[in-house]
Design an enzyme around this catalytic site. Structure first.
Site, PDB file in Angstrom:
ATOM      1  N   CYS A 202      -9.657   1.277  38.480  1.00 28.03           N
ATOM      2  CA  CYS A 202      -8.367   0.848  39.021  1.00 28.03           C
ATOM      3  C   CYS A 202      -7.543   0.314  37.848  1.00 28.03           C
ATOM      4  O   CYS A 202      -7.910   0.501  36.688  1.00 28.03           O
ATOM      5  CB  CYS A 202      -8.563  -0.223  40.099  1.00 28.03           C
ATOM      6  SG  CYS A 202      -9.451  -1.682  39.509  1.00 28.03           S
ATOM      7  N   THR A 203      -6.444  -0.354  38.120  1.00 28.69           N
ATOM      8  CA  THR A 203      -5.540  -0.758  37.045  1.00 28.69           C
ATOM      9  C   THR A 203      -6.181  -1.774  36.111  1.00 28.69           C
ATOM     10  O   THR A 203      -6.211  -1.585  34.895  1.00 28.69           O
ATOM     11  CB  THR A 203      -4.241  -1.337  37.635  1.00 28.69           C
ATOM     12  OG1 THR A 203      -3.687  -0.396  38.558  1.00 28.69           O
ATOM     13  CG2 THR A 203      -3.228  -1.628  36.528  1.00 28.69           C
TER      14      THR A 203
END
Length: 269
Positions: A202-203
């Site tokens: 994810c980020t």
């Protein structure tokens, strides 16, 4: 193999602002039990307000998730105050730089979860799942398999519109509308992942950490999270191999290139 279940790396030394990019942006999270939420909220808000920082700090019984920006001396001063609390003594922070303040206001909020998954029985603070470092992941992807010879698949835990901005090559994308959709999607596809090494990403690491716990709960024996998420991968690998596009971020920059600088807007198709 350097995949492991360890705490995040300790904080780095304060950075020096590039001459043309005076605003330091940080993101950080930690799953840690918090039982003094109103007092902690007020203290962190007052400290950030006094330093004229903008951004968002989310607090919940399960931990902290933050995105803040301002002059580097102010940001590092706030981090020093945060780290004075033993629960955040070695709190790491991912950094990027911008020419202007990317947030419009300061918000420090108490929430039910610091990232919403709607699984109240999930307790990330009690045991961190196995993580693979960015450099090890890049080596695995170069080889096409992990150190035991298993094929490696990348599992994107972000929403569909984030994936559209950029993603790892051939990553699994279930076109999630919200993170709370992830557990059901994983359950539906579990059997196809059993013989593979699955790396959720994810980020910044927070969603894929929860996702990795769900993978473990569903009996996927070779599952990891990407340590530090996409932003750490950009920071620690030369040229972000096996990545295509930019990374969507939830501030006015919208897109970060693998250089960790704001990306040029994409031209319409």
């Amino acid at each position: 193999m350097t995949a492991r279940a360890t705490p995040p790396s300790p904080p780095a030394a304060p950075s020096i602002a590039p001459a043309d990019l005076p605003v330091l942006n940080i993101s950080s999270y930690r799953f840690v039990p918090l039982d003094d939420l109103p007092e902690l909220r007020d203290r962190l808000h007052a400290a950030a307000q006094a330093l004229d920082l903008k951004g968002t700090v989310l607090l919940a019984e399960e931990g902290i998730n933050l995105f803040l920006a301002g002059p580097p001396e102010a940001v590092n001063g706030w981090l020093a105050q945060l780290r004075a609390d033993p629960r955040f003594a070695d709190q790491p922070a991912k950094e990027s730089w911008s020419a202007e303040q990317p947030f419009k206001r300061l918000k420090v909020k108490i929430k039910a979860e610091i990232v919403r998954m709607n699984m109240p029985t999930l307790r990330p603070a009690t045991a961190r799942p196995p993580a693979v470092s960015p450099r090890t992941l890049a080596r695995w992807l170069d080889a096409g398999h992990d150190d035991e010879g298993r094929p490696v698949v990348m599992l994107d835990t972000r929403n569909g519109f984030e994936v559209d901005a950029g993603a790892f090559e051939r990553a699994i994308d279930w076109r999630l509308h919200k993170f709370g959709d992830f557990p059901a999607a994983l359950a539906a596809h579990r059997d196809s992942l059993l013989d593979k090494t699955v790396v959720s990403y994810c980020t910044g690491g927070i969603r894929c950490e929860k996702a990795s716990l769900v993978m473990q709960d569903l009996g996927l024996p070779h599952s990891y999270q990407l340590e530090g998420g996409i932003l750490k991968y950009f920071e620690e690998t030369e040229g972000a191999p096996h990545w295509h596009g930019d990374c969507f971020v939830f501030d006015e920059r919208e897109l970060l290139a693998p250089t960790l600088l704001a990306a040029a807007p994409h031209a319409p198709d």
